[in-house]
Design a protein around this motif. Structure first.
Motif, short mmCIF file in Angstrom:
data_model
loop_
_atom_site.label_atom_id
_atom_site.label_comp_id
_atom_site.label_asym_id
_atom_site.label_seq_id
_atom_site.Cartn_x
_atom_site.Cartn_y
_atom_site.Cartn_z
N SER A 295 -27.35 -15.99 45.40
CA SER A 295 -26.27 -15.89 44.64
C SER A 295 -26.13 -14.71 44.46
CB SER A 295 -26.44 -16.64 43.14
OG SER A 295 -27.40 -15.94 42.47
N GLU A 296 -26.90 -13.54 44.96
CA GLU A 296 -26.62 -12.21 44.90
C GLU A 296 -26.47 -11.83 43.20
OE1 GLU A 296 -23.06 -11.00 46.88
OE2 GLU A 296 -24.18 -11.11 48.94
N GLY A 297 -27.76 -12.44 42.71
CA GLY A 297 -27.70 -12.07 41.22
C GLY A 297 -26.84 -12.86 40.24
N LYS A 298 -25.87 -13.62 40.69
CA LYS A 298 -25.17 -14.55 40.00
C LYS A 298 -25.83 -15.65 39.09
CE LYS A 298 -21.12 -13.48 42.46
NZ LYS A 298 -20.00 -14.13 43.45
N VAL A 299 -27.10 -16.10 39.95
CA VAL A 299 -27.91 -17.17 38.97
C VAL A 299 -29.13 -16.28 38.57
CG1 VAL A 299 -28.95 -19.24 39.28
CG2 VAL A 299 -26.92 -18.93 40.30
N ARG A 300 -29.25 -16.06 37.50
CA ARG A 300 -30.47 -15.12 36.69
C ARG A 300 -30.94 -15.92 35.76
NH1 ARG A 300 -32.28 -10.51 37.79
NH2 ARG A 300 -30.68 -9.85 39.12
N LEU A 301 -32.19 -16.72 35.82
CA LEU A 301 -32.83 -17.51 35.08
C LEU A 301 -33.88 -16.83 34.09
CD1 LEU A 301 -33.27 -20.23 37.78
CD2 LEU A 301 -31.81 -20.60 35.52
N SER A 302 -33.97 -17.09 32.87
CA SER A 302 -34.97 -16.59 31.88
C SER A 302 -36.21 -17.10 32.40
CB SER A 302 -34.75 -16.69 30.64
OG SER A 302 -34.65 -17.98 30.30
N LEU A 303 -37.53 -16.54 32.26
CA LEU A 303 -38.70 -16.98 32.28
C LEU A 303 -38.80 -18.18 31.37
CD1 LEU A 303 -41.40 -14.09 32.13
CD2 LEU A 303 -40.65 -15.40 34.12
N GLY A 304 -38.24 -18.33 30.26
CA GLY A 304 -38.24 -19.56 29.26
C GLY A 304 -37.88 -20.65 30.02
N GLU A 305 -36.62 -20.30 30.62
CA GLU A 305 -35.98 -21.61 31.45
C GLU A 305 -36.85 -22.17 32.73
OE1 GLU A 305 -31.25 -21.16 31.68
OE2 GLU A 305 -32.17 -19.28 31.77
N ILE A 306 -37.25 -21.09 33.39
CA ILE A 306 -37.98 -21.43 34.67
C ILE A 306 -39.32 -22.20 34.16
CG2 ILE A 306 -39.46 -20.49 36.40
CD1 ILE A 306 -37.53 -18.29 36.33
N TYR A 307 -40.00 -21.88 32.98
CA TYR A 307 -41.11 -22.21 32.65
C TYR A 307 -41.28 -23.80 31.87
CZ TYR A 307 -44.84 -18.47 33.67
OH TYR A 307 -45.45 -17.86 34.24
N LEU A 308 -40.02 -23.95 31.31
CA LEU A 308 -39.70 -25.16 30.76
C LEU A 308 -39.91 -26.31 31.91
CD1 LEU A 308 -38.75 -26.73 28.21
CD2 LEU A 308 -36.37 -26.31 28.86
N ALA A 309 -38.77 -25.82 32.93
CA ALA A 309 -38.97 -26.71 34.08
C ALA A 309 -40.50 -26.95 34.71
CB ALA A 309 -37.91 -26.27 35.12
N MET A 310 -40.95 -25.87 34.96
CA MET A 310 -42.37 -25.91 35.57
C MET A 310 -43.48 -26.81 34.71
SD MET A 310 -44.42 -22.61 36.98
CE MET A 310 -44.79 -21.77 35.47
N GLY A 311 -43.26 -26.45 33.20
CA GLY A 311 -44.24 -27.10 32.50
C GLY A 311 -43.82 -28.49 32.53
N LYS A 312 -42.75 -28.88 32.57
CA LYS A 312 -42.45 -30.44 32.64
C LYS A 312 -43.15 -31.16 33.91
CE LYS A 312 -38.53 -33.58 32.35
NZ LYS A 312 -38.93 -34.56 33.59
N TRP A 313 -42.95 -30.33 34.91
CA TRP A 313 -43.73 -30.93 36.06
C TRP A 313 -45.19 -30.81 35.99
CZ3 TRP A 313 -47.14 -29.16 39.64
CH2 TRP A 313 -47.60 -29.86 40.54
N TYR A 314 -45.60 -29.57 35.43
CA TYR A 314 -47.04 -29.52 35.29
C TYR A 314 -47.83 -30.51 34.54
CZ TYR A 314 -51.46 -26.93 34.50
OH TYR A 314 -52.91 -26.63 34.43
N TRP A 315 -47.24 -30.87 33.40
CA TRP A 315 -47.74 -31.74 32.51
C TRP A 315 -47.75 -33.32 32.95
CZ3 TRP A 315 -51.22 -29.50 29.77
CH2 TRP A 315 -51.21 -28.00 29.23
N GLU A 316 -46.52 -33.63 33.54
CA GLU A 316 -46.24 -34.84 34.01
C GLU A 316 -46.69 -35.22 35.46
OE1 GLU A 316 -42.21 -35.79 33.59
OE2 GLU A 316 -42.11 -35.40 31.52
N LYS A 317 -46.86 -34.45 36.23
CA LYS A 317 -47.41 -34.56 37.52
C LYS A 317 -48.39 -33.65 38.10
CE LYS A 317 -42.66 -36.58 38.77
NZ LYS A 317 -41.52 -36.28 39.47
N GLY A 318 -48.70 -32.65 37.38
CA GLY A 318 -49.59 -31.55 38.00
C GLY A 318 -51.02 -31.92 38.00
#
Length: 328
Positions: A295-318
């Motif tokens: 997106s050339e920088g237009k989509v810029r996610l915070s670590l909190g947003e990334i870790y929220l999604a990553m954590g959901k997968w980690y605890w449920e399927k990881g």
């Protein structure tokens, strides 16, 4: 090379070169290297905390008396698992790319240890940081000991009569990633340009730079590859990482072009992308980084947003899905 076994501790690679390995190579369990010639020494990276770095240095000094005084330390990049032990060799020349030093200044250890010490206050981000790293390492007393010498792209160093070539191939994994190449020994210490047997993390990108870095190593006459994480190998480990990156791009780009949300794309990709490698949750970080790049920088996610999604997968399927309610 005498020993390809992925076991903890110092491994003699021959010709005055050693690798210090930390299985399983996952979050924070990084590798280091030692080069010696004619009583002079160069250390490639320190470890994630002072205790681990101190034990590593003691093992090196026992095997290589000249390591009592490290002459040169090269930090391959800015991440704490390669720099947080710097203060234990702070009398050495500490060499890194200018981009690495700048990142170390921007992200001092205190910023990270504040989170690990008070992880309960940081929601899902803190919970996952604690699980993946905080509970496994002791971050007390760490000082931000910065490089004393920097370079832009290339720098040559003599260790006794050994020629060591430093090449900054970043930004890729981080803003600056240095390969430590010994052409006369056909050996390269890659830092985190190569993860062996584990998902890499694209903190910086672009992904094309990282693929080009792999191509650079493959173009050299390399017999021994010491990755930043994972077992010592050869060009096959470089080819595997390159394949990972190419496949990730191939899976991600059409999903982005179709307008798919990054988290939906990550959940699809993680289902079948290099499922035999450890730390699969990193796919979320990598897809988020690719969405920023595409997106050339237009989509810029915070670590909190990334870790929220990553954590959901980690605890449920990881790996800890059977203990999703348990915090160590």
């Amino acid at each position: 090379m005498t020993d390809f076994t992925f076991s903890h501790g110092l491994h003699d690679l021959g010709n005055g070169c050693w690798a210090f390995l930390q299985p399983d190579g996952g979050w924070g369990w990084s590798n280091s290297g030692l080069i010696e010639d004619s009583g002079e020494t160069l250390l490639v990276d320190t470890l994630f905390d002072l205790s681990l770095t101190g034990k590593m240095l003691a093992e090196m000094r026992k095997a290589v008396p000249a390591a009592k005084d490290i002459d040169v330390l090269v930090n391959t990049h800015a991440n704490g698992d390669h720099t947080y032990g710097n203060q234990l060799v702070k009398t050495a020349r500490i060499v890194a790319s200018a981009a690495t030093k700048k990142e170390m200044q921007k992200r001092p250890p205190e910023a990270f240890t504040k989170i690990t010490s008070n992880w309960q206050e940081y929601g899902e981000f803190g919970r996952l940081i604690h699980e993946l790293m905080g509970r496994k390492f002791n971050f007390e007393g760490i000082e931000n000991v910065l490089p004393t010498e920097t370079f832009d792209r290339k720098k040559n160093i003599l260790v006794g009569n050994k020629r060591v070539e430093l090449l900054n191939v970043g930004p890729a994994h981080t803003s600056g990633d240095t390969l430590v190449w010994l052409p006369d020994q056909n050996l390269v210490y890659t830092g985190d340009i190569i993860f062996s047997g584990g998902h890499p993390i694209i903190w910086a990108g672009p992904i094309d730079n990282w693929i080009a870095a792999c191509d650079q190593i493959l173009a050299w006459d390399v017999a021994v590859v010491v990755p930043g994480h994972g077992p010592v190998g050869d060009k096959n480990s470089v080819s595997s990482l390159r394949q990972y990156l190419v496949e990730l791009f191939t899976l991600a780009r059409p999903r982005f072009d179709s307008g798919m949300a990054w988290v939906d794309a990550a959940e699809e990709i993680i289902a079948d992308h290099f499922t035999h490698w450890i730390d699969r949750e990193r796919v979320f970080i990598n897809v988020a980084s690719l969405w920023r790049e595409f997106s050339e920088g237009k989509v810029r996610l915070s670590l909190g947003e990334i870790y929220l999604a990553m954590g959901k997968w980690y605890w449920e399927k990881g790996p800890n899905r059977l203990h999703a309610g348990h915090i160590h």
